[in-house]
Motif scaffolding. Structure first.
Motif, short mmCIF file in Angstrom:
data_model
loop_
_atom_site.label_atom_id
_atom_site.label_comp_id
_atom_site.label_asym_id
_atom_site.label_seq_id
_atom_site.Cartn_x
_atom_site.Cartn_y
_atom_site.Cartn_z
N SER A 49 -36.85 8.57 5.67
CA SER A 49 -37.41 8.86 6.56
C SER A 49 -36.47 8.10 8.04
CB SER A 49 -38.36 7.28 6.98
OG SER A 49 -38.74 7.02 8.40
N PHE A 150 -53.51 5.51 12.20
CA PHE A 150 -54.54 5.07 12.70
C PHE A 150 -53.57 4.75 13.86
CE2 PHE A 150 -56.52 4.81 8.01
CZ PHE A 150 -57.59 4.39 9.09
N LYS A 166 -42.80 8.20 16.23
CA LYS A 166 -43.00 7.43 14.68
C LYS A 166 -43.99 8.31 14.24
CE LYS A 166 -41.06 4.13 15.97
NZ LYS A 166 -39.75 4.06 15.58
N GLY A 167 -43.88 8.65 12.40
CA GLY A 167 -44.77 9.32 12.13
C GLY A 167 -44.25 11.16 11.91
N HIS A 170 -41.98 14.13 7.96
CA HIS A 170 -40.12 14.45 6.64
C HIS A 170 -39.89 15.96 5.63
CE1 HIS A 170 -41.09 9.80 5.62
NE2 HIS A 170 -40.97 10.22 6.88
N1 LIG Z 1 -50.14 3.74 12.48
C1 LIG Z 1 -48.86 5.01 12.99
N2 LIG Z 1 -48.91 5.42 14.23
C2 LIG Z 1 -47.36 5.85 13.68
N3 LIG Z 1 -46.51 5.95 12.53
C3 LIG Z 1 -46.99 4.90 12.01
C4 LIG Z 1 -48.22 3.76 11.64
N4 LIG Z 1 -48.39 2.96 10.95
C5 LIG Z 1 -47.11 2.83 10.36
N5 LIG Z 1 -46.40 4.19 10.76
C6 LIG Z 1 -45.03 4.07 10.16
O1 LIG Z 1 -43.77 3.65 11.18
C7 LIG Z 1 -42.39 4.50 10.58
C8 LIG Z 1 -41.73 4.24 12.08
O2 LIG Z 1 -41.25 3.20 11.24
P1 LIG Z 1 -39.74 2.24 11.97
O3 LIG Z 1 -38.86 2.33 10.81
O4 LIG Z 1 -39.14 4.38 12.83
O5 LIG Z 1 -40.34 2.05 12.98
S1 LIG Z 1 -39.35 0.11 13.53
O6 LIG Z 1 -37.41 1.16 13.84
O7 LIG Z 1 -39.35 -0.62 13.36
O8 LIG Z 1 -39.42 1.23 15.10
C9 LIG Z 1 -43.21 5.76 10.86
O9 LIG Z 1 -42.53 6.28 9.51
P2 LIG Z 1 -42.68 7.85 9.54
O10 LIG Z 1 -43.62 8.24 9.42
O11 LIG Z 1 -41.04 7.86 9.09
O12 LIG Z 1 -41.87 8.88 10.82
C10 LIG Z 1 -44.56 5.48 10.11
O13 LIG Z 1 -44.62 6.01 8.67
#
Ligand SMILES: Nc1ncnc2c1ncn2[C@@H]1O[C@H](COP(=O)(O)OS(=O)(=O)O)[C@@H](OP(=O)(O)O)[C@H]1O
Length: 205
Positions: A49, A150, A166-167, A170
C-alpha cells in the motif's frame, strides 16, 4: 492541541507519530492521560500500500518509481531493512517504545484489516476505549460496491466515503517476493502479538 472542555474529546491524527522516536515522551509531557489509538494491518499489505501511494504521487508528477522488488530486496533475495517502508511494518519496535512511556491501558490497537471488511466491531471497541457511550450502530455503515469499501451513513441516506487516494488498487507482486516478506515479518509479528496480547493472524507463508 486545543483544550477540551469536560464534555469534549479532542482527537488528532498523525500517522508518522507512531514511528517517530521523540514523540511518545513529548506527548506524555504535554498530557500524560492522553489515550492513543494505532491502526495496524498485515505489514506485507501495508508495504504494498505504501509503495502504491508513493508510485501514485510520482505518477502525478510524471515520474516513474523503481520496481517494488528493486526497492525492498537486496541482490534480489534479502530484505532491504534500511528501506523505511520495510521498517515501518516492524510494529513491535514502535509499540514497545510507546508502552515504555504510556501504560498499555492507554494504548488501543485497531485491527486495520478487520476495519476494512467489518468496521462496526472495531469502531465499537474504539468508543469503549474512549469511554464514550455507544452512538454508532451497524446502520451507520453501508457497503459501497463501486468503491469496494464501507462508507459512513450519517442521516440514514447520504454516504460519506473516503476519497480515491484511500483504497487504491495494489500492484501485482511476485508471489515469491511475498513469501520472502511474510517470512521476514513472521517473527516480528509474533512478538507484536505477544506485546499487545492479541493474535492478528497475519499470514506467515
Ligand atoms: N472504508 C474505507 N474506504 C477506503 N479505504 C479504507 C476504508 N477502510 C480502511 N481503508 C484503508 O485505509 C487505507 C489507507 O490508509 P492510509 O494508511 O493511507 O491512511 S493514512 O495515512 O492514515 O491517512 C487504505 O489502504 P489502501 O487500500 O492500500 O489504499 C484502505 O485499505
Amino acid at each position: 492541541m486545543p483544550y477540551s472542555s469536560t464534555d469534549e474529546v479532542t482527537i488528532e491524527k498523525s500517522p508518522a507519530y507512531f514511528i517517530t522516536e521523540s514523540v511518545p515522551q513529548r506527548i506524555h509531557t504535554m498530557n500524560a492521560s492522553t489515550k492513543l489509538i494505532v491502526i495496524v494491518r498485515d505489514p506485507v499489505t501495508r508495504l504494498i500500500s505504501d509503495y502504491a501511494q508513493l508510485a501514485a504521487n510520482k505518477a502525478k508528477k510524471d515520474r516513474q518509481m523503481a520496481s517494488f522488488e528493486d526497492l525492498i530486496l537486496l541482490n534480489g533475495r534479502k530484505i532491504n531493512t534500511s528501506y523505511k517502508a520495510v521498517r515501518i511494518g516492524i510494529y513491535a519496535i514502535y509499540y514497545s517504545r510507546w508502552t515504555q512511556v504510556f501504560p498499555k491501558s492507554q494504548v488501543h490497537v485497531v485491527d486495520g484489516d478487520r476495519l476494512v471488511y467489518d468496521p462496526y466491531p472495531e469502531v465499537q471497541k474504539v468508543e469503549q476505549f474512549l469511554g464514550l457511550s455507544h452512538r454508532i450502530s451497524r446502520e451507520n455503515f453501508s457497503y459501497n460496491s463501486t468503491k469496494g469499501f464501507f462508507c459512513v451513513r450519517l442521516n440514514g441516506t447520504s454516504d460519506k466515503c473516503l476519497n480515491e487516494s484511500k483504497g487504491r488498487r495494489h500492484p501485482q507482486i511476485d508471489p515469491q517476493v511475498i513469501q520472502i516478506l511474510r517470512r521476514f515479518y513472521a517473527t516480528h509479528n509474533r512478538l507484536f502479538y505477544r506485546l499487545v496480547g492479541k493474535d492478528f493472524g497475519w499470514p506467515e507463508f
